[in-house]
Scaffold this motif. Sequence first.
Motif, PDB file in Angstrom:
ATOM      1  N   HIS A 133      45.887  46.506  33.177  1.00  0.00           N
ATOM      2  CA  HIS A 133      44.458  46.339  33.444  1.00  0.00           C
ATOM      3  C   HIS A 133      43.613  47.035  32.377  1.00  0.00           C
ATOM      4  O   HIS A 133      44.044  48.020  31.768  1.00  0.00           O
ATOM      5  N   ASP A 173      38.446  44.933  36.685  1.00  0.00           N
ATOM      6  CA  ASP A 173      38.384  43.844  35.698  1.00  0.00           C
ATOM      7  C   ASP A 173      38.473  42.458  36.335  1.00  0.00           C
ATOM      8  O   ASP A 173      38.568  41.451  35.637  1.00  0.00           O
ATOM      9  N   LYS A 174      38.459  42.397  37.685  1.00  0.00           N
ATOM     10  CA  LYS A 174      38.435  41.172  38.491  1.00  0.00           C
ATOM     11  C   LYS A 174      39.792  40.461  38.545  1.00  0.00           C
ATOM     12  O   LYS A 174      39.890  39.370  39.109  1.00  0.00           O
ATOM     13  N   SER A 175      40.805  41.064  37.959  1.00  0.00           N
ATOM     14  CA  SER A 175      42.108  40.409  37.916  1.00  0.00           C
ATOM     15  C   SER A 175      43.080  41.018  38.917  1.00  0.00           C
ATOM     16  O   SER A 175      42.925  42.162  39.352  1.00  0.00           O
ATOM     17  N   ILE A 191      47.267  41.561  39.019  1.00  0.00           N
ATOM     18  CA  ILE A 191      48.479  41.498  38.201  1.00  0.00           C
ATOM     19  C   ILE A 191      49.684  41.738  39.093  1.00  0.00           C
ATOM     20  O   ILE A 191      49.685  42.657  39.910  1.00  0.00           O
ATOM     21  N   THR A 206      49.311  36.915  36.209  1.00  0.00           N
ATOM     22  CA  THR A 206      47.958  37.461  36.203  1.00  0.00           C
ATOM     23  C   THR A 206      47.049  36.437  36.859  1.00  0.00           C
ATOM     24  O   THR A 206      46.973  35.282  36.416  1.00  0.00           O
ATOM     25  N   THR A 262      43.228  35.337  38.184  1.00  0.00           N
ATOM     26  CA  THR A 262      41.845  35.641  37.788  1.00  0.00           C
ATOM     27  C   THR A 262      40.822  34.834  38.580  1.00  0.00           C
ATOM     28  O   THR A 262      39.740  34.548  38.082  1.00  0.00           O
ATOM     29  N   GLN A 263      41.142  34.493  39.824  1.00  0.00           N
ATOM     30  CA  GLN A 263      40.234  33.643  40.591  1.00  0.00           C
ATOM     31  C   GLN A 263      39.069  34.400  41.218  1.00  0.00           C
ATOM     32  O   GLN A 263      38.062  33.787  41.560  1.00  0.00           O
ATOM     33  N   HIS A 264      39.191  35.713  41.415  1.00  0.00           N
ATOM     34  CA  HIS A 264      38.070  36.455  42.000  1.00  0.00           C
ATOM     35  C   HIS A 264      36.959  36.630  40.972  1.00  0.00           C
ATOM     36  O   HIS A 264      37.220  36.771  39.768  1.00  0.00           O
ATOM     37  N   THR A 265      35.723  36.639  41.448  1.00  0.00           N
ATOM     38  CA  THR A 265      34.573  36.726  40.550  1.00  0.00           C
ATOM     39  C   THR A 265      33.954  38.120  40.492  1.00  0.00           C
ATOM     40  O   THR A 265      33.049  38.347  39.693  1.00  0.00           O
ATOM     41  N   SER A 312      38.149  41.013  47.659  1.00  0.00           N
ATOM     42  CA  SER A 312      37.259  41.326  46.552  1.00  0.00           C
ATOM     43  C   SER A 312      35.843  41.625  47.023  1.00  0.00           C
ATOM     44  O   SER A 312      35.456  41.301  48.151  1.00  0.00           O
TER      45      SER A 312
END
Length: 476
Positions: free
Chosen positions: A238, A260-262, A264, A276, A278-281, A300
């Motif tokens: 991250h 970082d919104k990711s 892992i 990884t 990355t769907q969250h905003t 989130s």
Amino acid sequence: MVKLVHTLADHGDDVSCCAFSSSLLATCSLDKTIRLYSLSDFAELPHSPLKFHTYAVHCCCFSPSGHILASCSTDGTTVLWNAHSGQPLTVMEQPGGSPVRVCCFSPDSAYLASGAADGSVVVWNAQSYKLYRCGAVKDGSLVACAFSPEGSLLVTGSSSGDLTVWDGRMRFLHAEKAHDLGITCCAFSPQPLSGGEQGLQFYRLASCGQDCEIKLWVVSFSHASGFELKYKCTLRGHCAPVLACAFSHDGQMLVSGSVDKSVIIYDVGTQSVLHTLTQHTRYVTTCAFAPNTLLLATGSMDKTVNIWQFDLETPCQAGSMSDQLKQVIEDWSEEDVSTWLRAEGLEHLVGIFQINNIDGRELLHLTKESLAGDLKIESLGLRSKVLRSIEELRTRADSLSSGIPDEFICPITRELMKDPVIASDGYSYEREAMENWIHKKKRTSPMTNLVLPSLILTPNRTLKMAINRWLETHQK
């Protein structure tokens, strides 16, 4: 692969925590509510949402039996609920009334720990609802807690960055500065690293923090030899503070969520990144694996909870000795081939193979003609030995791609273990390979490269039995 199968968007504010039982998913939020969903279709239960707390709900967790749900809040209370009816069972007020940031059940469901902003940690009797023991950290708020798999230890994490270890009677055992900028979460792997001899147990512990790092630790404990917490490695996937982490039910994967919104997902054995997401905003605040199935929930500040499903074939397949996760032998680098040669007792051929740029793909296609003509190996006996070893590799490549559980593979030879032993680094190895490693490499760990505190190798009988059972069902 891992795919998004459902998104829950019922909360009106940041999602702060999510937790699984065998049949339910619970989520809680700064909107003061806890919501319950069925895992069969992700439909919200009729008695959801649960409402009692007067301020933000920071954490929720199921008892291991799945019958009781706990939630804790800024309002200074920890509430126990009947998970199936939604009825509150009791309200437990934190001494001093400080906001409660985290809670967790002991493995036997008998106790519940709650940690608060004033640094206090309370262990409640989950049957009588009475205060059992309490303690406090010296600095900072208490923001993380986790019981060891058999319940003899409680680890807490603070906003000052300390991991603190307590025994079953809340007696202080140890404190360790783990993260300079503060801890955000800690979690034990559900599976012990070993059964051990003479009551010695090894556990894997993960901690994450505001320093953008995840650290892996090995905890050892016995009533005879006491307690030890040893740092193993740092995961730096991250680029912003890590807010949450959780192990899969088999202990092979670790998931983390970050500012970082990711999200892992790591392989624990090789510390490699599997996926990884990355769907969250907005910031990812929470993540949890289901206890018996390959389901993952991530929550989130975007007010949603995403549910992810793993394909059965992909979470932990075969590996290499490079930094890529479980590659098949065709993907070995030249250095991996050199390591394999040394493990096979063919170290005198390393130079020849390196000069000829033999990687994994080239290795598997070597023949007696190419060994003699291209590599100039004159000895017929030596060529035959190399070919026999390569044939074993071809067979192994087929087995690995078929999904041999990673914990059955020796980290040194990358072969299915026949006589597994536990070294003092907490990892299991094939006995002969580890004995050769110690003889040649002295006291270093093959997995961490740190000095081994002891050269004693303990038979891992539990793992050997598991391997034998696996062989009985998979061998034709």
